[in-house]
Scaffold this motif. Structure first.
Motif, mmCIF file in Angstrom:
data_model
loop_
_atom_site.group_PDB
_atom_site.id
_atom_site.type_symbol
_atom_site.label_atom_id
_atom_site.label_comp_id
_atom_site.label_asym_id
_atom_site.label_seq_id
_atom_site.Cartn_x
_atom_site.Cartn_y
_atom_site.Cartn_z
ATOM 1 N N HIS A 179 0.815 -1.220 0.000
ATOM 2 C CA HIS A 179 0.000 0.000 0.000
ATOM 3 C C HIS A 179 0.847 1.269 0.000
ATOM 4 O O HIS A 179 0.339 2.342 -0.287
ATOM 5 C CB HIS A 179 -0.884 0.003 1.242
ATOM 6 N N LYS A 180 2.118 1.196 0.337
ATOM 7 C CA LYS A 180 2.908 2.396 0.557
ATOM 8 C C LYS A 180 2.972 3.306 -0.673
ATOM 9 O O LYS A 180 3.139 4.507 -0.558
ATOM 10 C CB LYS A 180 4.313 2.024 1.017
ATOM 11 N N GLN A 202 10.728 -0.393 2.696
ATOM 12 C CA GLN A 202 9.571 -0.414 1.800
ATOM 13 C C GLN A 202 9.104 0.996 1.442
ATOM 14 O O GLN A 202 8.785 1.272 0.286
ATOM 15 C CB GLN A 202 8.413 -1.192 2.438
ATOM 16 N N GLY A 234 2.753 1.951 11.986
ATOM 17 C CA GLY A 234 2.455 3.367 12.208
ATOM 18 C C GLY A 234 0.973 3.614 12.032
ATOM 19 O O GLY A 234 0.408 4.554 12.572
ATOM 20 N N GLY A 235 0.343 2.761 11.224
ATOM 21 C CA GLY A 235 -1.113 2.806 11.121
ATOM 22 C C GLY A 235 -1.663 3.321 9.808
ATOM 23 O O GLY A 235 -2.829 3.717 9.752
ATOM 24 N N SER A 236 -0.864 3.294 8.709
ATOM 25 C CA SER A 236 -1.379 3.907 7.476
ATOM 26 C C SER A 236 -2.271 2.984 6.654
ATOM 27 O O SER A 236 -3.330 3.408 6.184
ATOM 28 C CB SER A 236 -0.233 4.453 6.622
ATOM 29 N N LEU A 296 6.211 -3.416 11.167
ATOM 30 C CA LEU A 296 5.359 -3.131 12.330
ATOM 31 C C LEU A 296 6.177 -2.664 13.521
ATOM 32 O O LEU A 296 5.645 -2.381 14.594
ATOM 33 C CB LEU A 296 4.552 -4.377 12.724
ATOM 34 N N SER A 307 1.190 -8.158 6.976
ATOM 35 C CA SER A 307 -0.190 -8.499 6.614
ATOM 36 C C SER A 307 -0.628 -9.804 7.279
ATOM 37 O O SER A 307 -1.815 -9.975 7.589
ATOM 38 C CB SER A 307 -0.310 -8.649 5.098
ATOM 39 N N SER A 346 -1.936 -5.985 3.265
ATOM 40 C CA SER A 346 -1.212 -4.745 2.972
ATOM 41 C C SER A 346 -0.058 -4.896 1.988
ATOM 42 O O SER A 346 0.314 -3.937 1.319
ATOM 43 C CB SER A 346 -0.700 -4.132 4.274
HETATM 44 C C1 PLP Z 1 5.137 -0.664 6.080
HETATM 45 C C2 PLP Z 1 4.173 -1.772 6.040
HETATM 46 C C3 PLP Z 1 3.186 -1.932 7.026
HETATM 47 C C4 PLP Z 1 3.096 -1.080 8.259
HETATM 48 O O1 PLP Z 1 2.891 0.274 8.059
HETATM 49 P P1 PLP Z 1 1.492 0.969 8.323
HETATM 50 O O2 PLP Z 1 1.792 2.418 8.226
HETATM 51 O O3 PLP Z 1 1.035 0.567 9.707
HETATM 52 O O4 PLP Z 1 0.554 0.488 7.290
HETATM 53 C C5 PLP Z 1 2.267 -2.950 6.884
HETATM 54 N N1 PLP Z 1 2.314 -3.808 5.835
HETATM 55 C C6 PLP Z 1 3.257 -3.690 4.878
HETATM 56 C C7 PLP Z 1 3.257 -4.673 3.759
HETATM 57 C C8 PLP Z 1 4.212 -2.674 4.943
HETATM 58 O O5 PLP Z 1 5.144 -2.584 3.981
#
Ligand code: PLP
Length: 430
Positions: free
Chosen positions: A106-107, A134, A253-255, A324, A371, A395
């Motif tokens: 998702h990043k 990532q 971080g929660g995105s 995480l 994930s 994710s």
């Molecule tokens: C970076 C990452 C996360 C954790 O970051 P969030 O900001 O909490 O989403 C989760 N899953 C994947 C695959 C990541 O690369």
């Protein structure tokens, strides 16, 4: 979480959450969020806030972003009915497939969105931080796509642990600067990126990688990641014919989680559940489960919940998934928890590994270790909600985790090859 909040304050916060009025004008999600930064950073944050107000929801900006997401980043991502996991676990499991997005997670939604915004704001260069690499790779790709020079700060320890991602960033034309200060991991890398930004805030844009940091970043990242939840909500209605009973995602971080959750917050019949990294257990330093074990405090310009010791020292974290591994969490999650709109649970390293294997065998999908925490959470949910319907944020993909998987799951398969076929149909004899 230890949080002293009067019942009336909780109820007021819940009303704000359900009305979709957060953050407020000061960048607060109830008591959380805000802007705890040195005076020198305030003008840059105010410029960014103004830029967001003027650009983000403009039709031409959204058209440009939508076009990049569609034609370059691979959106919309699929919603997959996990038919065999559903049969195994006794509930209806739906996976939102961010693993299919460009650069594998998702990043990229956030990286390309902020890079486009930076161009509109006249930035000449981008700085970013990365832990596991990532976000660095996503930023490097977005900057290459738009022709923006990019510098990524990365802790020395992480550069060693995540060498392939360092190589990817370099191939994408990004300068990777090793951070030798502090803990030589993500926390120190964020400090260095901010220092770089402060030294030339007019020409430099700081591309933050999660829904954390000072206002307006948690808001900006949520708005850019909410595409996950908007797509998933429409796909559920179309493919399942109904909204899910619960949505679930992993929380670092929660995105990715706030992006999936946000469009469901006002659907009061939908339970919202975040899964944090339970690591090896509940002890200090053994996990990265901030909301489960943390207390309020300030880190990286934001008042949120932190893992800290009795003296308020921020703690090192542990998780099998590097993504995480952060000792705080986005302020909107703290507010959703305090308001009672979301709940947060933990999944351990071992549960995440088991979920990787089940997802691989049953669905033909190798999930990221991050994930896999959400998938483990879904398995637990299914056990207590037989016949229920759950939407799980997948994710990212697990190819980046092969060296960890080699040392754990695959090593175990070598010792016990029969473990590989658990849950598989018996071969049909011909
Ligand atoms: C970076 C990452 C996360 C954790 O970051 P969030 O900001 O909490 O989403 C989760 N899953 C994947 C695959 C990541 O690369």
């Amino acid at each position: 979480m230890m949080l002293d909040m009067a019942q009336a304050d909780r109820e007021r916060l819940l009303a704000e959450v359900l009305a979709g009025r957060l953050p407020d004008a000061r960048g607060r999600f109830g008591p959380f969020g805000g802007r705890y930064v040195p005076e020198t950073l305030i003008p840059a944050l105010e410029r960014l806030e103004q830029g967001i107000r003027e650009q983000l929801h403009r039709e031409d900006f959204q058209a440009a972003l939508g076009s990049e997401l569609r034609t370059w980043a691979g959106r919309p991502t699929a919603l997959t009915h996990a038919a065999r996991l559903s049969a195994r676990w006794g509930a209806d499991i739906w996976l939102k497939r961010e693993d299919l997005a460009h650069t594998g997670a998702h990043k990229i939604n956030n990286a390309i969105g902020q890079a486009l915004l930076a161009m509109r704001l006249g930035a000449q260069r981008i700085v970013a931080e990365t832990g596991a690499g990532q976000h660095g790779v996503a930023s490097a790709a977005a900057c290459a796509r738009l022709g923006l020079p990019c510098t990524v700060y990365m802790g020395e320890v992480d550069m060693e642990r995540q060498a392939p991602n360092v190589g990817r960033m370099r191939l994408l034309g990004t300068t990777v600067i090793p951070v030798k200060s502090g803990d030589r991991t993500l926390r120190a890398a964020i400090d260095e990126a901010i220092r770089d930004w402060v030294s030339d805030p007019l020409n430099t844009y700081y591309l933050l990688g999660s829904a954390i940091g000072p206002h307006p970043y948690p808001y900006l990242v949520r708005e850019l990641q909410a595409v996950i939840g908007r797509e998933a909500r429409a796909q559920m209605l179309e493919q399942a014919g109904a909204l899910p009973d619960a949505v679930m995602a992993c929380v670092g971080g929660g995105s990715n989680s706030i992006g999936l959750f946000h469009p469901f917050v006002t659907d009061s019949a939908v339970d919202i559940i975040g899964i944090e990294a339970g690591g090896r257990g509940a002890g200090l330093g053994e996990n990265a489960a901030t909301l489960a074990f943390g207390r309020p405090g300030v880190l990286h310009g934001c008042y949120s919940i932190l893992l800290q010791d009795a003296h308020g020292q921020v703690q090192e974290t542990h998780s099998i998934s590097a993504g995480l591994d952060y000792s705080s969490v986005g302020p909107e999650h703290a507010a959703l928890l305090a308001a009672g709109r979301a709940r947060y649970e933990v999944a351990s390293d071992d549960e995440a590994l088991a979920a990787v294997k089940e997802c691989c065998e049953s669905e033909g999908i190798l999930p990221a270790l991050e994930s896999a925490h959400a998938i483990a959470g879904a398995k637990r949910w299914a056990a207590s909600h037989r016949g229920g319907r759950i939407l799980v944020g997948l994710s990212g993909r697990g190819d980046k985790d092969m060296s960890t998987l080699q040392q754990t799951l695959i090593a175990r398969l070598d010792r016990d090859p029969s473990g590989a076929t658990e849950g598989r149909r018996s071969p049909v004899s011909s």
